[in-house]
Design a protein around this motif. Structure first.
Motif: not given
Length: 314
Positions: A132-137, A160, A107, A129-130, A105
């Motif tokens: 962009q998602r990790l940028d939030k966490f 990002t 994130a 996609e990876l 996981d």
């Protein structure tokens, strides 16, 4: 008076924040995304140099295989490093493995990391996609880096909100042995980020070189067209694969001939790189695909990794 005091405190606080922002990041905690050869190698050298490392992949089975590979590689390194001291050798291996943990996981682990290094499939959409998602966490200070060998770093960073904290860190295979790391600075990469990554690579015992965000960076931009020209020479019937390899080893002093090297790197990897460049600049003669390479990849003959490519392996 209270107003003046508040203004003074606010001013000092603002100055402190600005000073902190200007300071380089000392990377202590690293998250490596991708448990393949490159990701496992990066995780190994980071853990061996005292960094806390989390290696991330899609399944526990993949991570178990990666960890086993890292342990075996560490034992080889330790055997050479502590040839006359078996106890020190064992301690080195165990200490390094103690710095390494795994997760499925990404994130959930990036919130406490200083640096995220991505080493997954060479596909821009998947990488975007990876990140962009990790940028939030990820934490505000966290630096993102891609180990891509062929894709534009800027195109990945644009997924990002931290383009200033995004760069390329291109390691070479096998990571534990190869000293070079290309540090890729995009037009948006801050000087603080760049310097932080240069310092990080030095702590790994590597030699960093700097390059702008140009296709292939330094090594692959020079190397891949050379490999493709060797294939074209063979496709035209001008010389055999064996004679081309022998000529470059004995005539140019290269440790491997071009066909040996393509088989070692992977025919699929080489094909992907040249196709990506061809899409960017289809008129460049250096970026033209090669039919024999395409045919072998279609037949799943990928070189050393499958036991067959331009040469057959016993």
């Amino acid at each position: 008076m209270a107003f003046v005091t508040r203004q003074f405190v606010r001013s000092v606080s603002s100055s402190s924040t600005a000073a902190a922002t200007a300071k380089k990041i000392m990377v202590k905690h690293v998250t490596v995304i991708g448990g393949g050869l490159m990701g496992a190698g990066i995780a190994q050298v980071a853990a061996a140099t005292g960094h806390r490392v989390v290696l991330v992949d899609q399944s526990d089975d993949i991570l178990a295989k990666s960890t086993k590979g890292i342990e075996e590689s560490l034992k080889k390194v330790a055997k050479k490093k502590f040839a006359d001291n078996p106890k020190a050798s064992d301690e080195f291996v165990q200490k390094t493995l103690g710095n390494l943990s795994t997760s499925t996981d990404a994130a959930a682990v990036v919130h406490s990391t200083d640096l995220v290094v991505e080493a997954i499939v060479e596909n821009l959409k998947v990488k975007n996609e990876l990140f962009q998602r990790l940028d939030k966490f990820a934490a505000e200070h966290t630096i993102f880096a891609s180990n891509t060998s062929s894709l534009q770093i800027t195109s990945i960073a644009n997924a990002t909100t931290r383009q200033d904290r995004f760069a390329g860190l291109h390691f070479f295979n096998p990571v534990p042995l190869m000293k070079l790391v290309e540090v890729i600075k995009t037009p948006m990469t801050s000087q603080k980020t760049f310097e932080s990554l240069v310092d990080f690579t030095k702590t790994l015992g590597k030699h960093p070189v700097s390059c702008k965000d140009t296709p292939g960076f330094i090594v692959n931009r020079l190397l891949v067209p050379y490999l493709m020209e060797a294939v074209r020479l063979y496709e035209r019937g001008d010389a055999s694969k064996e004679d081309i390899d022998t000529a470059m080893k004995l005539g140019a002093g290269y440790p491997m001939g071009p066909f040996e090297l393509i088989d070692y790197v992977g025919l699929d990897t080489t094909k992907f790189i040249i196709e990506g460049w061809h899409e960017m600049d289809s008129q460049n003669p250096l970026f033209q695909p090669c039919p024999s390479l395409d045919k072998l990849v279609a037949e799943k003959k990928l070189g050393k990794k499958t036991g067959e490519g331009y040469y057959k392996y016993k």
